[in-house]
Design a protein around this motif. Structure first.
Motif, PDB file in Angstrom:
ATOM      1  N   MET A   1      27.557  51.403  47.066  1.00 25.14           N
ATOM      2  CA  MET A   1      27.842  50.111  47.684  1.00 25.14           C
ATOM      3  C   MET A   1      28.102  49.078  46.584  1.00 25.14           C
ATOM      4  N   THR A   2      29.147  48.264  46.765  1.00 25.05           N
ATOM      5  CA  THR A   2      29.482  47.236  45.794  1.00 25.05           C
ATOM      6  C   THR A   2      28.502  46.079  45.875  1.00 25.05           C
ATOM      7  N   THR A   3      27.986  45.627  44.719  1.00 24.24           N
ATOM      8  CA  THR A   3      27.094  44.484  44.704  1.00 24.24           C
ATOM      9  C   THR A   3      27.887  43.209  44.941  1.00 24.24           C
ATOM     10  N   ARG A   4      27.170  42.107  45.192  1.00 29.40           N
ATOM     11  CA  ARG A   4      27.849  40.834  45.409  1.00 29.40           C
ATOM     12  C   ARG A   4      28.655  40.429  44.186  1.00 29.40           C
ATOM     13  N   SER A   5      28.044  40.589  42.992  1.00 30.70           N
ATOM     14  CA  SER A   5      28.772  40.231  41.773  1.00 30.70           C
ATOM     15  C   SER A   5      29.944  41.177  41.545  1.00 30.70           C
ATOM     16  N   GLY A   6      29.757  42.449  41.897  1.00 31.51           N
ATOM     17  CA  GLY A   6      30.845  43.402  41.759  1.00 31.51           C
ATOM     18  C   GLY A   6      31.998  43.083  42.691  1.00 31.51           C
ATOM     19  N   PHE A   7      31.669  42.652  43.897  1.00 27.13           N
ATOM     20  CA  PHE A   7      32.716  42.279  44.848  1.00 27.13           C
ATOM     21  C   PHE A   7      33.447  41.035  44.354  1.00 27.13           C
ATOM     22  N   ARG A   8      32.711  40.092  43.814  1.00 19.58           N
ATOM     23  CA  ARG A   8      33.336  38.882  43.263  1.00 19.58           C
ATOM     24  C   ARG A   8      34.296  39.242  42.129  1.00 19.58           C
ATOM     25  N   ASP A   9      33.870  40.163  41.256  1.00 18.01           N
ATOM     26  CA  ASP A   9      34.737  40.593  40.163  1.00 18.01           C
ATOM     27  C   ASP A   9      35.986  41.294  40.705  1.00 18.01           C
ATOM     28  N   LEU A  10      35.806  42.084  41.760  1.00 18.16           N
ATOM     29  CA  LEU A  10      36.946  42.758  42.377  1.00 18.16           C
ATOM     30  C   LEU A  10      37.962  41.748  42.896  1.00 18.16           C
ATOM     31  N   VAL A  11      37.477  40.728  43.608  1.00 15.32           N
ATOM     32  CA  VAL A  11      38.372  39.721  44.182  1.00 15.32           C
ATOM     33  C   VAL A  11      39.166  39.020  43.085  1.00 15.32           C
ATOM     34  N   HIS A  12      38.484  38.577  42.042  1.00 15.83           N
ATOM     35  CA  HIS A  12      39.178  37.882  40.958  1.00 15.83           C
ATOM     36  C   HIS A  12      40.110  38.828  40.202  1.00 15.83           C
ATOM     37  N   GLY A  13      39.742  40.114  40.153  1.00 20.02           N
ATOM     38  CA  GLY A  13      40.569  41.079  39.455  1.00 20.02           C
ATOM     39  C   GLY A  13      41.878  41.382  40.158  1.00 20.02           C
ATOM     40  N   VAL A  14      41.872  41.332  41.512  1.00 22.30           N
ATOM     41  CA  VAL A  14      43.086  41.685  42.251  1.00 22.30           C
ATOM     42  C   VAL A  14      43.968  40.476  42.541  1.00 22.30           C
ATOM     43  N   LEU A  15      43.469  39.273  42.340  1.00 24.70           N
ATOM     44  CA  LEU A  15      44.270  38.086  42.658  1.00 24.70           C
ATOM     45  C   LEU A  15      45.635  38.079  41.966  1.00 24.70           C
ATOM     46  N   PRO A  16      45.733  38.449  40.681  1.00 27.05           N
ATOM     47  CA  PRO A  16      47.058  38.444  40.058  1.00 27.05           C
ATOM     48  C   PRO A  16      48.048  39.411  40.700  1.00 27.05           C
ATOM     49  N   GLU A  17      47.530  40.428  41.401  1.00 22.79           N
ATOM     50  CA  GLU A  17      48.394  41.416  42.045  1.00 22.79           C
ATOM     51  C   GLU A  17      48.668  41.079  43.511  1.00 22.79           C
ATOM     52  N   ALA A  18      47.959  40.105  44.049  1.00 24.82           N
ATOM     53  CA  ALA A  18      48.039  39.805  45.473  1.00 24.82           C
ATOM     54  C   ALA A  18      49.317  39.036  45.813  1.00 24.82           C
ATOM     55  N   LYS A  19      49.733  39.148  47.063  1.00 28.94           N
ATOM     56  CA  LYS A  19      50.931  38.480  47.556  1.00 28.94           C
ATOM     57  C   LYS A  19      50.547  37.173  48.237  1.00 28.94           C
TER      58      LYS A  19
END
Length: 239
Positions: A1-19
């Motif tokens: 299960m992804t931790t809260r901080s891990g999920f936050r890192d995921l969101v910021h990590g994918v933003l440059p690729e998002a539409k």
């Protein structure tokens, strides 16, 4: 299960690729889709992430009409058949909510309706479902009964939009339906597995998503699921 901080890192990590699909009043709406179909709908304001919704890029197997914004950042709509006859009302998170604006008389359009499974029971077929407590209808916490005193039961393929007609609209629904197809995925960035099952319910189809093995799903089963609903209506992108 992804931790809260891990999920936050995921969101910021994918933003440059998002539409980017909408910008309004300083807020920007992004959609990021993984190769598995897993999706994140991200709303930012400046450098701040204001909201994130999890969804899935499933087939456009439902049809929505009379789509309107509701309180709490949700949408309400009618699910209709090919002749635009109403099958059910629904409250959901709508990926393209910011694109609704003040649009009136919006044409009906094909949509992907996703149910994120909060609790899911599985049965080998309709008979097993109808013999179970999961098929019993309740009202205010009590079993509903017919005029003979027998318990009233949901049909094996029935959709109950529990959050669409309450004082405070909520994107929740009870989904009883037949599993038509099952796909199992693993998100590359997180290593988390999930199952996406196409389910026929209430005269239309939707996608039910659950973590891998919670429970295992097989085509032909009947499911009874409490879900959180997210919808995507691509025709809004061209409106």
């Amino acid at each position: 299960m992804t931790t809260r901080s891990g999920f936050r890192d995921l969101v910021h990590g994918v933003l440059p690729e998002a539409k980017v699909i909408a910008e309004e009043g300083g807020a920007t709406l992004y959609v990021w889709t993984d190769t598995t179909g897993a999706r994140l709908i991200i709303t930012t304001e400046g450098d701040l992430v204001r909201a994130v919704t999890t969804s899935y890029a499933g087939p456009l197997a439902a049809r929505l009409a009379d789509v309107r914004a509701a309180d709490g950042g949700l949408a309400i709509a009618e699910i209709v058949d090919a002749d635009d006859d109403v099958l059910a009302g629904v409250a959901c998170e709508l990926e393209e909510l910011q694109l609704l604006g003040d649009t009136e008389d919006l044409p009906a359009g094909d949509a992907c309706l996703v149910g994120l499974g909060r609790s899911v029971e599985v049965f080998d077929g309709p008979e097993e479902f109808l013999a179970s407590d999961a098929s019993r209808m309740t009202f205010a916490g009590e079993d509903a009964a017919d005029e003979t005193g027998e318990p009233m039961r949901f049909e094996p393929e029935s959709f109950s939009p529990d959050g669409a007609f309450t004082m405070q609209v909520d994107a929740v629904a009870r989904v009883n339906g037949t599993v038509l197809d099952v796909a199992r995925h693993e998100v590359e960035r997180t290593g988390q597995g999930f199952t996406a099952a196409q389910v026929r319910t209430g005269g239309f189809e939707m996608t039910l998503c659950v973590p891998t093995g919670e429970p295992d799903l097989v085509a032909g089963q009947v499911v009874a699921a409490n879900t959180y609903l997210v919808a995507s209506m691509p025709s809004l992108l061209a409106a």
